[in-house]
Design a protein around this motif. Sequence first.
Motif, short mmCIF file in Angstrom:
data_model
loop_
_atom_site.label_atom_id
_atom_site.label_comp_id
_atom_site.label_asym_id
_atom_site.label_seq_id
_atom_site.Cartn_x
_atom_site.Cartn_y
_atom_site.Cartn_z
N TRP A 106 -43.98 -0.25 28.35
CA TRP A 106 -43.73 -0.08 29.78
C TRP A 106 -43.20 1.32 30.08
N CYS A 107 -42.26 1.78 29.26
CA CYS A 107 -41.62 3.08 29.50
C CYS A 107 -42.57 4.24 29.23
N VAL A 108 -43.38 4.16 28.16
CA VAL A 108 -44.29 5.26 27.83
C VAL A 108 -45.24 5.52 29.00
N ALA A 109 -45.70 4.45 29.66
CA ALA A 109 -46.62 4.62 30.78
C ALA A 109 -45.92 5.27 31.97
N ALA B 71 -47.72 13.55 21.46
CA ALA B 71 -48.60 12.64 22.20
C ALA B 71 -48.58 12.97 23.69
N ASP B 72 -47.40 13.34 24.22
CA ASP B 72 -47.31 13.73 25.63
C ASP B 72 -48.07 15.02 25.87
N ARG B 73 -47.88 15.96 24.97
CA ARG B 73 -48.44 17.28 25.17
C ARG B 73 -49.96 17.26 25.17
N TRP B 74 -50.53 16.48 24.24
CA TRP B 74 -51.99 16.50 24.12
C TRP B 74 -52.66 15.23 24.66
N GLY B 75 -51.86 14.32 25.20
CA GLY B 75 -52.44 13.12 25.80
C GLY B 75 -53.16 12.25 24.79
N GLY C 73 -55.51 7.92 24.69
CA GLY C 73 -55.90 7.40 26.00
C GLY C 73 -54.83 7.42 27.06
N LEU C 74 -53.71 8.07 26.79
CA LEU C 74 -52.66 8.17 27.81
C LEU C 74 -52.65 9.58 28.39
N PRO C 75 -52.15 9.71 29.62
CA PRO C 75 -52.22 11.03 30.26
C PRO C 75 -51.36 12.08 29.58
N ARG C 76 -51.80 13.34 29.69
CA ARG C 76 -50.97 14.45 29.23
C ARG C 76 -49.77 14.60 30.14
N ARG C 77 -48.68 15.07 29.58
CA ARG C 77 -47.49 15.30 30.40
C ARG C 77 -46.87 16.63 30.03
N ASN C 78 -46.42 17.33 31.06
CA ASN C 78 -45.65 18.55 30.80
C ASN C 78 -44.25 18.13 30.39
N THR C 79 -43.77 18.72 29.31
CA THR C 79 -42.39 18.40 28.96
C THR C 79 -41.49 19.52 29.46
N ALA C 80 -40.35 19.13 30.01
CA ALA C 80 -39.40 20.10 30.54
C ALA C 80 -38.48 20.56 29.42
N ALA C 81 -37.91 21.76 29.58
CA ALA C 81 -36.96 22.28 28.59
C ALA C 81 -35.79 21.31 28.45
N ARG C 82 -35.43 20.65 29.56
CA ARG C 82 -34.33 19.70 29.54
C ARG C 82 -34.59 18.53 28.60
N ASP C 83 -35.86 18.09 28.56
CA ASP C 83 -36.21 16.99 27.66
C ASP C 83 -36.02 17.41 26.21
#
Lengths: 143, 156
Positions: free
Chosen positions: A90-93, B120-124, B127-137
């Motif tokens: 749920w959170c990852v999405a 996984a966030d950076r390259w999506g 099947g999940l969307p790409r996300r920009n990661t903030a410096a804070r993260d």
Amino acid sequence: MIAAALMALGAGVLVALSRQVNARLALGSSALGASLWNHATGLAALVVAGAALGAVGGAGLRPQGSLGAVPVWAWAGGPLGVVFVAAGAWCVARIGAGPTATLMIAGQMLGGAALDLAAGAAGTGWRLTGVGLILLGVAAARR
Amino acid sequence: METGGGTERRGGGWWPRTVALLAGGCLALMVLCNAEVGRQGGVLWASLAPHLTGSAAALLLVTLLGARWRAPGVPRWAFLGGLSGAATVMLTSLAATSALALAGTLALGLAGQAAFGRAADRWGWLGLPRRNTAARDDLGLALVLAGSGLILWGAR
């Protein structure tokens, strides 16, 4: 040592991989549905692995001691895992895999430190510093 | 903020973050439960027992709440997340008996988990969307990992 380090790193990668795969499944079903599949396929794999180990001379599926001696509370591990897996999907999405991993690690370490303290472990300076750093990290990752 | 929707876009709000934090706490309790089962039944049962009771609990919850469990159109591999979870138990128990010991094994595991999530966030991935990661993260992640290391080694 290098092999062990790779295995330890790999175990962590598998946790995150599992979460990512379950998040994909939850997109097409639900977080709870993904948690059900996760537990059912994991159960099947463990039964097959246990039976295979038994066939080559291991203990197999037979428990080593008496499961009757397991305290009732310890059986709650399964339902807690259902919540954990569903929450992960749920959170990852919603916030992405990175922040999900950061906050779940923070919760696990803070919970573990609290359990250790409750069990009578000493609150050493190192541990308290660690708890403080984690709280700062949670604050940095907020919103 | 260079990302279109500002903080909301990065964020997703405080609610999922709270859920992730609490779920991590659930995991600490779960580890305690499963270790106790393992003490009685051995390492296989430390994983088999929670998968048994977990399957039953998930089936009950899905039925009671009417949650969707069928997933038409989802690729087959997406049903296999449980395999990787089950394999984790084996790798962890193998590594923990090495010179790394439990603290080293857990610390490297946390680092591996965080690195995969970040990538996984950076390259999506998967099947999940790409996300920009903030410096804070990244700052938050570094602080959490450093604190985890101190707790794990401070406990020895």
